[in-house]
Design a protein around this motif. Sequence first.
Motif, short mmCIF file in Angstrom:
data_model
loop_
_atom_site.label_atom_id
_atom_site.label_comp_id
_atom_site.label_asym_id
_atom_site.label_seq_id
_atom_site.Cartn_x
_atom_site.Cartn_y
_atom_site.Cartn_z
N UNK A 49 0.80 -1.22 0.00
CA UNK A 49 0.00 0.00 0.00
C UNK A 49 0.83 1.27 0.00
N UNK A 50 2.04 1.21 0.49
CA UNK A 50 2.78 2.43 0.78
C UNK A 50 2.46 2.90 2.19
N UNK A 51 3.46 3.40 2.88
CA UNK A 51 3.33 3.75 4.29
C UNK A 51 3.75 5.20 4.48
N UNK A 52 2.88 6.01 5.08
CA UNK A 52 3.13 7.43 5.29
C UNK A 52 3.21 7.73 6.78
N UNK A 105 7.30 10.87 5.86
CA UNK A 105 8.24 9.85 5.43
C UNK A 105 7.44 8.82 4.62
N UNK A 106 7.74 8.73 3.34
CA UNK A 106 7.00 7.83 2.45
C UNK A 106 7.82 6.57 2.22
N UNK A 107 7.19 5.44 2.50
CA UNK A 107 7.85 4.12 2.41
C UNK A 107 7.01 3.23 1.49
N UNK A 108 7.26 3.27 0.18
CA UNK A 108 6.41 2.55 -0.78
C UNK A 108 6.27 1.05 -0.52
N UNK A 109 7.27 0.31 0.00
CA UNK A 109 7.08 -1.13 0.19
C UNK A 109 6.11 -1.50 1.30
N UNK A 110 5.77 -0.56 2.17
CA UNK A 110 4.89 -0.88 3.29
C UNK A 110 3.52 -1.32 2.84
N UNK A 111 2.83 -2.05 3.72
CA UNK A 111 1.50 -2.52 3.35
C UNK A 111 0.81 -3.20 4.51
N UNK A 112 -0.15 -4.05 4.17
CA UNK A 112 -0.91 -4.79 5.18
C UNK A 112 -0.98 -6.25 4.76
#
Length: 422
Positions: free
Chosen positions: A122-125, A180-187
């Motif tokens: 999802x991407x993590x903000x 801080x944007x972390x594109x690999x993040x998700x659920x």
Amino acid sequence: MATRSKSKRYSAFALLRHGLRPSQDWPRAWREHDLRDRYDVVIIGGGVHGLACAYYLAANHGITNVAVLDKGYLGGGGSGRNTAILRSNYLTPEGVRFYDRSMELYRNLAAELNYNVMFSRRGHLTLAHNDSSRRTMHWRAEVNKLQGVDSSVIDPDEIKKLVPYLDTSPHTRYPIMGALYHPPGGIIRHDAVNWGYARAADALGVHLHQRTEVTGIDVQGGRVAKVRTTRGDIATGAVLNATAGWSSLISDMAGVRMPVTTSPLQAAVTEPVRPFLHSVVVSGTLHVYVSQTDRGELVFGASVDPFTSYSMRGSLDFVEGLAGHVLELMPALSKMRLLRQWAGLCDMTPDYSPIMGPTPVDGFYVDVGWGTYGFKAGPVSGETMAETIATGRPAELIGSFGLDRFERGELVGEKGAAAVGH
């Protein structure tokens, strides 16, 4: 068109008929076994960490005479009560490397276990509401980049494109100054992860014992000798404590003191709505995080309760504070209904990093101190603890997380990235 409609009706009736089959016709995902009087390894805690360690002991090291004990049901503790957010954008190089390996394992877990764990990138903000927070975000981004992890600081205009419902105007009480944007993040689906590891471990010969409470650990000559349970005693030379919020109680049974406190962590979920939130949003300043499930529910959480307790009851104070902070970020959610709330137990360490590896009692290992971020580390913790138990030496990735670091004063300070950084 007629053929297509007929096919759809047939599929619907076939699905209904399959769903109404007697439950005894369905194969069990894992088996039940009599409790042996001896196992090579006994793992206390049937959550994602314990199940993953059992699986990797069997799959990577050929150690299959393993028992996983849980006083309740598999995945019924913190592994079934978390919000299942995944990321690796931590603050210390040790933490970043560790969690990035977990993300790698998670991305390939469905193929590894032949089980759909429903991973969704999802991407993590992580939002910054003041200059100090924005400086910390730049710091974290640079540490991440040095470890090869995709993270960067973005401005409010870019944030608005990713999450249109966020109020990024400068006139709010807590204006959003960047993220801080972390594109690999998700659920991920936490139950599926637990069940996938349990099924795979069982297929390799591991014994999974539910409703089996540990009542004592016998130590003889400075070494683990026996685990006492409500179903009988087990002789063993290796015990892993992977019990999260209950970890200090289990360690006390072996005579090992842990610098761990236990506090409740609450979360809540709304009614399902059409998907609109395609990123995970976190605000450390407001102590809130939110994501949307594949079913359309919004999942909210906050920081741990400001007191130590083993209570898992929800509170009105939590809901009121959570709702107010969420609406400061996304006022358009004011009409949504909250369906339920729950709580889990978090084992917090002084430096917000885990305690992993051997202890002064020979054969007694710990995988504890995970606070609010243990589910993210499930696969890598299982992999590294399996290696540690099999070889008798701490795996390289967990070398900085040993219990003795507190005596040496070599802490791994992750508070800046872990306190509410879901």
